[in-house]
Design a protein around this motif. Structure first.
Motif, PDB file in Angstrom:
ATOM      1  N   LYS A 161     -19.834  -7.341  32.504  1.00 11.37           N
ATOM      2  CA  LYS A 161     -20.461  -8.016  33.644  1.00 11.37           C
ATOM      3  C   LYS A 161     -21.410  -9.078  33.112  1.00 11.37           C
ATOM      4  N   THR A 162     -21.734 -10.024  33.981  1.00 14.22           N
ATOM      5  CA  THR A 162     -22.609 -11.115  33.585  1.00 14.22           C
ATOM      6  C   THR A 162     -23.937 -11.016  34.319  1.00 14.22           C
ATOM      7  N   LEU A 163     -25.007 -11.139  33.566  1.00 12.00           N
ATOM      8  CA  LEU A 163     -26.355 -11.112  34.117  1.00 12.00           C
ATOM      9  C   LEU A 163     -26.860 -12.550  34.181  1.00 12.00           C
ATOM     10  N   TYR A 164     -27.240 -13.000  35.376  1.00 12.10           N
ATOM     11  CA  TYR A 164     -27.626 -14.389  35.578  1.00 12.10           C
ATOM     12  C   TYR A 164     -29.147 -14.519  35.618  1.00 12.10           C
ATOM     13  N   THR A 165     -29.676 -15.448  34.838  1.00 16.30           N
ATOM     14  CA  THR A 165     -31.120 -15.667  34.829  1.00 16.30           C
ATOM     15  C   THR A 165     -31.425 -17.157  34.750  1.00 16.30           C
ATOM     16  N   THR A 166     -32.616 -17.513  35.228  1.00 14.82           N
ATOM     17  CA  THR A 166     -33.155 -18.861  35.049  1.00 14.82           C
ATOM     18  C   THR A 166     -34.560 -18.698  34.492  1.00 14.82           C
ATOM     19  N   VAL A 167     -34.787 -19.212  33.302  1.00 14.95           N
ATOM     20  CA  VAL A 167     -36.075 -18.993  32.638  1.00 14.95           C
ATOM     21  C   VAL A 167     -36.627 -20.284  32.051  1.00 14.95           C
ATOM     22  N   PRO A 172     -40.093 -16.523  34.310  1.00 20.64           N
ATOM     23  CA  PRO A 172     -39.561 -17.440  35.332  1.00 20.64           C
ATOM     24  C   PRO A 172     -40.432 -18.686  35.441  1.00 20.64           C
ATOM     25  N   ASP A 173     -39.856 -19.737  35.953  1.00 21.86           N
ATOM     26  CA  ASP A 173     -40.596 -20.956  36.260  1.00 21.86           C
ATOM     27  C   ASP A 173     -41.117 -20.779  37.687  1.00 21.86           C
ATOM     28  N   VAL A 174     -42.306 -20.228  37.796  1.00 22.52           N
ATOM     29  CA  VAL A 174     -42.857 -19.838  39.099  1.00 22.52           C
ATOM     30  C   VAL A 174     -42.956 -21.018  40.069  1.00 22.52           C
ATOM     31  N   GLU A 175     -43.449 -22.153  39.593  1.00 23.33           N
ATOM     32  CA  GLU A 175     -43.600 -23.327  40.467  1.00 23.33           C
ATOM     33  C   GLU A 175     -42.242 -23.779  41.008  1.00 23.33           C
TER      34      GLU A 175
END
Length: 233
Positions: free
Chosen positions: A168-174, A22-25
């Motif tokens: 099903k769809t798995l949503y992520t932001t990386v 993940p983009d922690v900031e």
């Protein structure tokens, strides 16, 4: 869209596969925004509720309108309160991999799936406006046939087979989102999509991942499936 510089330890290929974090900031900022919005909404609805019930000016003879207004405010308050845990879940701040890809399996949001059960992967990159409507359209159109930028934080959504014939769809932001798409491609996922978004403008990329080059300058379309999978280690 936010570009993230790597420090040489995150999002690197290891003997355990390719890992994306993940983009922690960014996520801390998104959590903060959501919490502030939820608090403002709660105070606004709470103030309206107090005014309604103390003033007692908006009601019919049987109190129907007052009841309806109260019910609506309760719904909004519940929604506002639910925004906070939802924001925490969608924006993790622990520096732990969200996506892990090996030649046979992919672990996404803590769940493990076979590569053969992945139906499609979609990369969605969002951009801030660059000018007026015409300039925005021109900028977005210029991206359509180009290779996506590397080292960028964006959405990587994965459609997988669920129980039975369902999906099903798995949503992520990386971080390194394009690299994550390439890792899925190297693992054998054939169906993918690249979408660029700016306000109401949506453009689908025509770029073929097979034209992406390895560190040696060789196009992926010229690399065997076996050798592509080796890049995941």
């Amino acid at each position: 869209m936010e570009k993230e510089k790597t420090n040489g330890t995150s999002d690197q290929k290891t003997h355990e596969g390719a890992k994306f974090y993940p983009d922690v900031e960014r996520n801390r900022k998104e959590r903060g925004k959501t919490i502030i919005m939820a608090i403002i909404l709660i105070f606004m609805m709470g103030g309206m509720g107090i005014t309604l019930f103390i003033g007692g000016r908006i009601y019919s003879e049987n109190g129907t309108i007052t009841f309806i207004m109260a019910a609506l405010m309760i719904v909004v308050l519940v929604f506002a309160a639910s925004m906070i845990p939802s924001a925490f879940k969608q924006n993790p701040v622990k520096n732990e991999p969200i996506i892990e890809i090996t030649p046979r399996e992919a672990k996404i949001n803590g769940e493990t799936y076979k590569i053969s059960d992945i139906l499609e992967v979609r990369l969605t990159m969002s951009f801030a406006p660059v000018g007026n409507k015409e300039e925005n359209e021109k900028f977005m159109q210029s991206l359509v046939d180009k290779e996506p930028e590397k080292g960028v934080t964006a959405n990587v959504d994965v459609a997988v087979r669920d129980k039975g014939d369902k999906s099903k769809t798995l949503y992520t932001t990386v971080k390194n989102s394009y690299e994550a798409l390439l890792a899925f491609y190297n693992a054998g996922v054939k169906r993918y999509g690249i979408v660029y978004s700016m306000k109401k403008i949506m453009k689908k990329s025509t770029f073929d991942l097979g034209n992406s080059e390895t560190k040696d300058g060789i196009k992926l379309s010229q690399v065997s499936k076996k050798d592509r999978k080796k890049q995941l280690y």
